[in-house]
Design a protein around this motif. Structure first.
Motif, PDB file in Angstrom:
ATOM      1  N   TYR A  16       1.091  -1.022   0.188  1.00  0.00           N
ATOM      2  CA  TYR A  16       0.008   0.057  -0.014  1.00  0.00           C
ATOM      3  C   TYR A  16       0.512   1.048  -0.192  1.00  0.00           C
ATOM      4  O   TYR A  16       0.632   2.451  -0.755  1.00  0.00           O
ATOM      5  N   GLU A  19       2.758   2.606  -3.803  1.00  0.00           N
ATOM      6  CA  GLU A  19       2.239   2.621  -4.496  1.00  0.00           C
ATOM      7  C   GLU A  19       1.501   3.781  -4.894  1.00  0.00           C
ATOM      8  O   GLU A  19       1.274   3.973  -3.715  1.00  0.00           O
ATOM      9  N   SER A  20       1.519   3.944  -6.095  1.00  0.00           N
ATOM     10  CA  SER A  20       0.485   4.886  -6.337  1.00  0.00           C
ATOM     11  C   SER A  20       1.108   6.693  -5.445  1.00  0.00           C
ATOM     12  O   SER A  20       1.824   7.103  -5.601  1.00  0.00           O
ATOM     13  N   ILE A  21      -0.527   6.648  -5.283  1.00  0.00           N
ATOM     14  CA  ILE A  21      -0.158   8.230  -4.779  1.00  0.00           C
ATOM     15  C   ILE A  21       0.910   8.721  -2.943  1.00  0.00           C
ATOM     16  O   ILE A  21       1.711   9.294  -2.842  1.00  0.00           O
ATOM     17  N   ARG A  24       4.160   8.491  -3.269  1.00  0.00           N
ATOM     18  CA  ARG A  24       4.632   9.432  -4.626  1.00  0.00           C
ATOM     19  C   ARG A  24       4.455  10.871  -3.526  1.00  0.00           C
ATOM     20  O   ARG A  24       5.622  11.393  -3.278  1.00  0.00           O
ATOM     21  N   ASP A 157      -5.248   6.961   3.360  1.00  0.00           N
ATOM     22  CA  ASP A 157      -5.673   8.049   2.127  1.00  0.00           C
ATOM     23  C   ASP A 157      -6.220   9.001   2.556  1.00  0.00           C
ATOM     24  O   ASP A 157      -6.138  10.402   1.037  1.00  0.00           O
ATOM     25  N   ARG A 161      -4.572  12.757   1.251  1.00  0.00           N
ATOM     26  CA  ARG A 161      -5.171  13.738  -0.449  1.00  0.00           C
ATOM     27  C   ARG A 161      -5.588  15.122   0.062  1.00  0.00           C
ATOM     28  O   ARG A 161      -5.573  15.440  -0.948  1.00  0.00           O
TER      29      ARG A 161
END
Length: 219
Positions: A16, A19-21, A24, A157, A161
């Protein structure tokens, strides 16, 4: 913002957070995530962290001492920083306060530098952990999961965001823009099993006012 996850299953977070956002955001130093395993701090044999509950009942309860030692370790790490930190301690619980966009927004607005998330397991965590650290029970929904690891991932998450520049464009936040439950991309017409599926004409019109009205009607 620093996230500190207390869990007896740290490996669950490997994929988790890489990966992804989220990956980054970590790379760009917008957030950091540290994992703490209570088994590393227990004084019991065989790295035991649970015990039978007083008063009887099925299942096991996460014992107070290993959990306190783990959270105390987190606090010591935070306190070593020179800056004045603001810490929020959350315990995942199906009976806790609802975790919503509004809740996560308040964490950002209140400028918490560190969020400690204690993942529940078995039948729960000894209630004295909550009392000692003045933690807040938080729930992601009206149902029971095997453990608090999935809720912790969801919380990270949702909160991440909302941190400025994590998404690159604040307008990417769904609550800050007009979106709908129906989205389309190329091709304009798609045929499947003898039937044609077309993109609604309004989306091809170029009339932004009508498009916005159409999206609002599909929320």
């Amino acid at each position: 913002m620093h996230f500190h996850i207390v869990t007896i299953f740290p490996e669950m977070f490997n994929s988790y957070i890489n990966e992804s956002i989220i990956a980054r955001a970590i790379k760009n130093k917008k957030i950091s995530i540290s994992i703490y395993n209570p088994r590393d701090y227990t004084i019991y044999k065989h790295k035991k962290v649970d015990d039978t509950p007083y008063g009887g009942g099925p299942g096991m309860v996460m014992a107070v001492d290993p959990m306190v030692r783990a959270v105390k370790k987190v606090q010591q790490k935070i306190n070593r920083r020179k800056n004045k930190e603001k810490v929020k301690i959350i315990m995942t619980s199906p009976s806790g306060k609802d975790f919503t966009n509004e809740y996560s927004g308040k964490l950002i607005k209140n400028k918490y530098t560190d969020i400690i998330i204690i993942c529940g397991r078995y039948e729960g965590i000894d209630a004295r952990v909550k009392k000692i650290f003045k933690a807040e029970d938080v729930s992601i929904g009206n149902y029971v999961l095997t453990g608090g690891e999935l809720p912790a991932m969801i919380m990270v998450d949702v909160i991440a965001r909302r941190i400025p520049r994590v998404l690159g464009n604040i307008e990417s936040l769904e609550e800050n823009r007009v979106s709908s439950s129906e989205m389309y991309t190329r091709p304009e017409m798609y045929e499947y099993d003898g039937k044609k599926y077309k993109v609604p004409k309004v989306l091809l019109s170029g009339d932004h006012k009508k498009i916005e009205e159409w999206k609002k009607g599909r929320k």
